[in-house]
Design a protein around this motif. Structure first.
Motif, short mmCIF file in Angstrom:
data_model
loop_
_atom_site.label_atom_id
_atom_site.label_comp_id
_atom_site.label_asym_id
_atom_site.label_seq_id
_atom_site.Cartn_x
_atom_site.Cartn_y
_atom_site.Cartn_z
N UNK A 152 62.75 50.30 68.53
CA UNK A 152 61.50 48.97 68.55
C UNK A 152 61.62 48.83 70.12
N UNK A 153 62.75 48.98 71.42
CA UNK A 153 63.25 49.51 72.23
C UNK A 153 63.46 50.66 73.54
N UNK A 154 62.77 51.29 74.17
CA UNK A 154 62.62 52.57 74.98
C UNK A 154 64.40 51.85 75.72
N UNK A 155 64.33 53.04 76.11
CA UNK A 155 65.76 53.29 76.76
C UNK A 155 66.12 53.03 78.06
N UNK B 237 54.32 47.46 70.30
CA UNK B 237 53.94 45.63 70.26
C UNK B 237 53.84 45.51 69.09
N UNK B 238 54.32 44.10 68.28
CA UNK B 238 54.33 43.87 67.08
C UNK B 238 55.07 42.47 67.49
N UNK B 239 54.71 41.57 66.64
CA UNK B 239 55.42 40.30 66.55
C UNK B 239 56.38 40.36 66.37
N UNK B 240 57.21 41.11 65.58
CA UNK B 240 58.74 41.76 65.32
C UNK B 240 59.23 42.20 66.40
N UNK C 200 63.11 41.29 70.98
CA UNK C 200 62.91 41.70 72.72
C UNK C 200 63.29 40.71 73.07
N UNK C 201 63.43 39.23 72.55
CA UNK C 201 63.92 37.73 73.22
C UNK C 201 64.79 37.27 72.21
N UNK C 202 65.35 38.09 71.17
CA UNK C 202 66.87 37.56 70.51
C UNK C 202 67.80 38.09 70.95
N UNK C 203 67.64 39.78 71.62
CA UNK C 203 69.04 40.50 71.56
C UNK C 203 69.18 39.35 73.60
#
Length: 42
Positions: free
Chosen positions: A1-4, A11-14, A19-22
């Motif tokens: 889900x995340x790049x380097x 791009x999705x809800x998940x 990205x907000x939680x990490x």
């Protein structure tokens, strides 16, 4: 889900939730670590 670089690769809800939680969870880990540091010295 995340790049380097830490950006969203998908791009999705998940992926937006992850990205907000990490960053939040890493900040909490640092905060708890700092709070417990005095107990490790005892």
């Amino acid at each position: 889900m995340l790049d380097a670089d830490g950006g969203l690769a998908e791009q999705s809800d998940w992926s937006a939730k992850v990205a907000a939680f990490v960053p939040w969870s890493l900040n909490e880990l640092v905060r708890y670590s700092a709070a417990l540091k005095p107990l490790r010295a005892a």
